[in-house]
Write an enzyme that holds these catalytic residues in place. Structure first.
Site, PDB file in Angstrom:
ATOM      1  N   GLU A  82       0.824  -1.220   0.000  1.00 58.62           N
ATOM      2  CA  GLU A  82       0.000   0.000   0.000  1.00 58.62           C
ATOM      3  C   GLU A  82       0.854   1.265   0.000  1.00 58.62           C
ATOM      4  OE1 GLU A  82      -3.455  -0.078   2.511  1.00 58.62           O
ATOM      5  OE2 GLU A  82      -3.535   2.103   2.640  1.00 58.62           O
ATOM      6  N   LYS A 260      -8.255  -0.979  10.887  1.00 55.98           N
ATOM      7  CA  LYS A 260      -7.552  -1.355   9.640  1.00 55.98           C
ATOM      8  C   LYS A 260      -6.341  -0.448   9.450  1.00 55.98           C
ATOM      9  CE  LYS A 260      -6.759  -1.537   4.984  1.00 55.98           C
ATOM     10  NZ  LYS A 260      -5.870  -0.658   4.202  1.00 55.98           N
TER      11      LYS A 260
HETATM   12  C1  MEV Z   1      -6.463   3.127   4.564  1.00 55.88           C
HETATM   13  O1  MEV Z   1      -5.656   2.023   4.213  1.00 55.88           O
HETATM   14  C2  MEV Z   1      -6.548   3.277   6.074  1.00 55.88           C
HETATM   15  C3  MEV Z   1      -7.512   4.365   6.589  1.00 55.88           C
HETATM   16  O2  MEV Z   1      -8.811   4.151   6.047  1.00 55.88           O
HETATM   17  C4  MEV Z   1      -7.529   4.279   8.098  1.00 55.88           C
HETATM   18  C5  MEV Z   1      -8.563   5.161   8.768  1.00 55.88           C
HETATM   19  O3  MEV Z   1      -9.590   5.485   8.162  1.00 55.88           O
HETATM   20  O4  MEV Z   1      -8.332   5.479   9.953  1.00 55.88           O
HETATM   21  C6  MEV Z   1      -7.081   5.743   6.133  1.00 55.88           C
END
Ligand code: MEV
Length: 431
Positions: A82, A260
């Protein structure tokens, strides 16, 4: 490790970054040679790791900078597909540094194995008979792993629970084992299998499952940091991050995404060091369920008395330094050499500090300009490369995609065709 504050690191080429990491971590350049894709995991090694091997898959291996943990600098190896994860962790670590970095702690490395016993006529009596046989069962389990005992580990306790189910009452015995520097699955599973029959006889029932629990709630690691209000962007940003955290503490829909984001950091370090990402993820998400049975945020952010932001994160962290891919995979070994943790507890604490850093970065972006702006320029690189851009073309296509606010495969192909002096979009990409 001399310093993790490496200004200009990201502007170096890959060779330059690798040499810098080797130097800072006190390693020779040759020690990190395995990070070259041609010198990483061989087909033969892969063939001995899993079944039906037909190849190996590469993933980017990055290093997060700026981390100070309990007063010591550390470079954090991260493996992830990512974009923006490594940059975001490094950025948060830079902000945390202003107020001393991350502070961590952990419990002893206690894993648990469960032994399920069915059909006991007197489950309450069976439970107490098993507890009476505690010493005998512990001794039999310890006899399975003299090496672990010699390192100061071994069975720490026997806990017996009664679990009501739609199929009746199960007596469930837990062997609580100090697994030292191992992840511990093999050690506790062997012990559970060895004592299960005897436990079943004592309980007056039939034993069925004998397996560790991934709800490793006796093997917790914690991280804490104070994020300076000014470095974050001011009191309003602090206020907004507290609100973002509060929503994740109260709403499972937000909590899943919040967690996540934490796992973006955690899984990347766990994977880099050859540990079991699924075990860590299972432990994390089971820990995210609170006493009332609600799924909630794993971390908490508050405003401290001086107006700065305090962040804390605590979760099970069953990672090891001996056994499994950590020892077998040459790239995982290199990751461990960069980190140089004295033991598995320290590795667990670094992993949790990285999760907290990752979480803060996401919340700060969400609470200010939103996530897309930063993501888009990084995402644009993937789109440009997928459209067939190479070398200097990549940055040129990225700049146009961002400027045109159109980070899309078709636009990348059009821009690339223009750059190459043809009006027909290239079909060189894979998008
Ligand atoms: C993206 O990989 C992770 C986020 O969605 C985490 C969050 O929303 O806190 C940006």
């Amino acid at each position: 490790m001399t310093s993790s504050r490496l200004s200009g690191f990201r502007d170096l080429d890959v060779e330059g970054r690798r040499a810098t990491v080797a130097e800072q971590a006190g390693l020779g350049a040759a020690d990190l040679g395995v990070l070259d894709p041609t010198r990483g995991l061989t087909l033969d090694q892969a063939d001995h790791m899993i079944e039906n091997v037909v190849g190996v898959m590469g993933l980017p291996f990055g290093v997060a900078t700026n981390f100070t943990i309990n007063g010591e600098d550390v470079l954090v190896p991260m493996v992830t597909e990512e974009p923006s994860v490594v940059a975001a962790a490094s950025n948060s670590a830079r902000i945390a540094r202003v107020r001393g970095g991350f502070f961590t702690s952990s419990t002893a490395p206690l894993m648990q194995a469960q032994i399920q016993i069915l059909g006991c006529a007197d489950p309450a009596g069976a439970r107490v008979r098993l507890l009476e046989a505690r010493e005998e069962l512990i001794e039999a389990a310890n006899a399975q792993d003299p090496a672990l005992i010699s390192f100061g580990g071994g069975v720490h306790d026997l806990v017996v629970r009664l679990v009501e189910s739609r199929a009746g009452t199960y007596v469930v015995a837990h062997l609580v084992v100090d697994v030292r520097d191992a992840m511990g699955a093999n050690a506790v599973n062997t012990m559970a299998e060895a004592v299960a029959e005897r436990a079943g006889r004592i309980a007056g029932g039939r034993t069925l499952l004998r397996i560790l629990t991934n709800k490793a709630d006796m093997r917790l690691a914690r991280a804490r940091a104070v994020f300076d209000s000014e470095a974050l962007g001011g009191p309003e940003v602090v206020e907004n991050i507290v609100h973002a955290s509060a929503l994740a503490e109260s709403d499972p829909y937000r909590a899943a995404t919040h967690n996540k984001g934490i796992m973006n950091g955690i899984t990347a370090v766990v994977l880099a060091t050859g540990n079991d990402t699924r075990a860590v993820e299972a432990g994390a998400h089971s820990h995210a369920v609170d006493e009332r049975g609600r799924y909630a945020a794993l971390s908490h952010f508050e405003k401290d008395a001086d107006g700065h932001l305090t962040g804390v994160l605590e979760l099970p962290m069953p990672v090891g330094l001996v056994g499994g891919a950590t020892k077998v995979h040459p790239v995982a070994r290199a990751a461990v050499r960069i980190l140089a943790p004295p033991d598995a507890r320290r590795l667990a604490e670094v992993v949790v500090a990285t999760g907290l850093a990752q979480n803060l970065a996401a919340l700060r972006a969400l609470a200010t300009e939103g996530i897309q702006r930063g993501h888009m320029s990084l995402h644009a690189r993937n789109v440009a490369v997928s459209a067939g851009a190479t070398g200097d073309e990549i940055e040129k296509v990225v700049a146009r995609l961002v400027q045109d606010r159109a980070v899309r495969a078709d636009h990348a192909e059009t821009v690339l065709a223009e750059l190459r002096g043809s009006s027909t979009p290239t079909s060189g990409g894979t998008a």
